[in-house]
Design an enzyme around this catalytic site. Structure first.
Site, PDB file in Angstrom:
ATOM      1  N   ASP A  62      78.569 -55.648 -18.752  1.00 57.73           N
ATOM      2  CA  ASP A  62      78.152 -54.773 -17.659  1.00 57.73           C
ATOM      3  C   ASP A  62      79.342 -54.654 -16.720  1.00 57.73           C
ATOM      4  OD1 ASP A  62      77.171 -53.600 -15.347  1.00 57.73           O
ATOM      5  OD2 ASP A  62      75.329 -54.783 -15.294  1.00 57.73           O
ATOM      6  N   ASN A  89      85.327 -46.505 -21.124  1.00 62.59           N
ATOM      7  CA  ASN A  89      84.503 -45.319 -21.336  1.00 62.59           C
ATOM      8  C   ASN A  89      83.267 -45.275 -20.443  1.00 62.59           C
ATOM      9  OD1 ASN A  89      83.402 -43.007 -23.234  1.00 62.59           O
ATOM     10  ND2 ASN A  89      81.791 -44.565 -23.151  1.00 62.59           N
ATOM     11  N   TYR A 167      80.879 -37.736  -8.595  1.00 53.08           N
ATOM     12  CA  TYR A 167      81.416 -37.876  -9.949  1.00 53.08           C
ATOM     13  C   TYR A 167      82.868 -37.397 -10.009  1.00 53.08           C
ATOM     14  CZ  TYR A 167      81.943 -37.328 -14.984  1.00 53.08           C
ATOM     15  OH  TYR A 167      82.402 -37.411 -16.289  1.00 53.08           O
ATOM     16  N   LYS A 171      86.417 -39.644 -10.661  1.00 46.82           N
ATOM     17  CA  LYS A 171      87.356 -39.406 -11.762  1.00 46.82           C
ATOM     18  C   LYS A 171      88.760 -39.112 -11.237  1.00 46.82           C
ATOM     19  CE  LYS A 171      84.462 -40.045 -15.129  1.00 46.82           C
ATOM     20  NZ  LYS A 171      84.574 -41.235 -16.002  1.00 46.82           N
ATOM     21  N   THR A 202      76.172 -34.371 -24.325  1.00 49.07           N
ATOM     22  CA  THR A 202      75.716 -35.753 -24.203  1.00 49.07           C
ATOM     23  C   THR A 202      74.457 -35.810 -23.352  1.00 49.07           C
ATOM     24  OG1 THR A 202      76.978 -36.191 -22.177  1.00 49.07           O
ATOM     25  CG2 THR A 202      78.115 -36.577 -24.275  1.00 49.07           C
TER      26      THR A 202
END
Length: 244
Positions: A62, A89, A167, A171, A202
């Site tokens: 985790d 990832n 998000y 990144k 996804t």
């Protein structure tokens, strides 16, 4: 160093791009550790790939839990003594659709950064001593084209209207971390790069992507397997260099 003598670890690998990255690395001859938060899910995913004849094993990790990271490092240390490839990832998306940039909650920001940035940094720091023991280690940070500040600033770019702030900014921070770490490692045998997998179908985007998961894993795998003449500190999708 042949692929058959390498060991890789892929975080967030029980499904989606991570799972396919494990598959493709194992298909290339790399013994690959499939890491996930949930032991049962990690084992189930690893068994699927083992049934395909691939050299894969499950490991619990985790990225937001220091004890879990430490236990994973201890396991890899005892069993392999080094790590050749780390693919960061694991990632989440917590922004609420329909909310403006300024309306996304601080909780969404904190949860996003805990996994997408701080978890990535924590895992990398913890495994770095084992990566230094490899004759040619590789670190691949899975980012997104949505982390490109240059493209977000350009009204003519295809992502200009894709403002998913927590998000996206997480990144961007992953990209910045990659540049900083690449500088530290520039005189070592470790290469670190950040990648955009593509707009992949996804669970994270409810299957609304443009390419299949198999294609989405290709850039991670390619950068994981670069030779000693390969790049360090780059931001790529397949053969394309992306603007920061």
């Amino acid at each position: 160093m042949s692929n058959t003598s390498k060991t890789a670890l892929v975080t967030g690998a029980t499904r989606g791009i991570g799972f396919e990255t494990v598959r493709q690395l194992a298909q290339a001859g790399v013994h690959t550790l499939l890491a996930g938060r949930d032991q049962a899910k990690a084992v189930e995913a690893a068994l699927k790939l083992q049934a395909e004849g691939l050299s894969v094993e499950a490991i619990v990790l985790d990225v937001t839990d220091a004890a879990s990271i430490g236990a994973a490092v201890e396991k890899v240390t005892k069993k392999f003594g080094r790590l050749d490839i780390l693919v960061n990832n694991a990632g989440i998306l917590r922004d609420e659709q329909g909310r403006k940039v300024s309306e996304q909650t601080l909780q969404a920001w904190r949860e996003t950064f805990d996994t997408n940035l701080f978890g990535l940094v924590a895992v990398t720091q913890s495994f770095l001593p084992l990566l230094h023991k490899s004759p040619s280690a590789r670190i691949v940070n899975v980012s997104s084209v949505l982390g490109s500040v240059a493209l977000h600033s350009d009204p003519a770019s295809p992502i200009y209207d894709f403002k998913v702030p927590a998000y996206n900014v997480s990144k961007s921070a992953v990209n910045a971390w990659t540049v900083q770490l690449a500088y530290e490692l520039k005189d070592s045998k470790i290469k670190v790069n950040t990648i955009h997998p593509g707009y992949v179908k996804t669970d994270m985007n409810a299957g609304e992507g443009e390419i299949d998961v198999a294609d989405g894993a290709k850039t991670s795998v390619a950068m994981a397997l670069i030779d000693d003449a390969g790049p360090n500190g780059s931001y790529r999708h397949l053969d394309n260099i992306l603007p920061w």
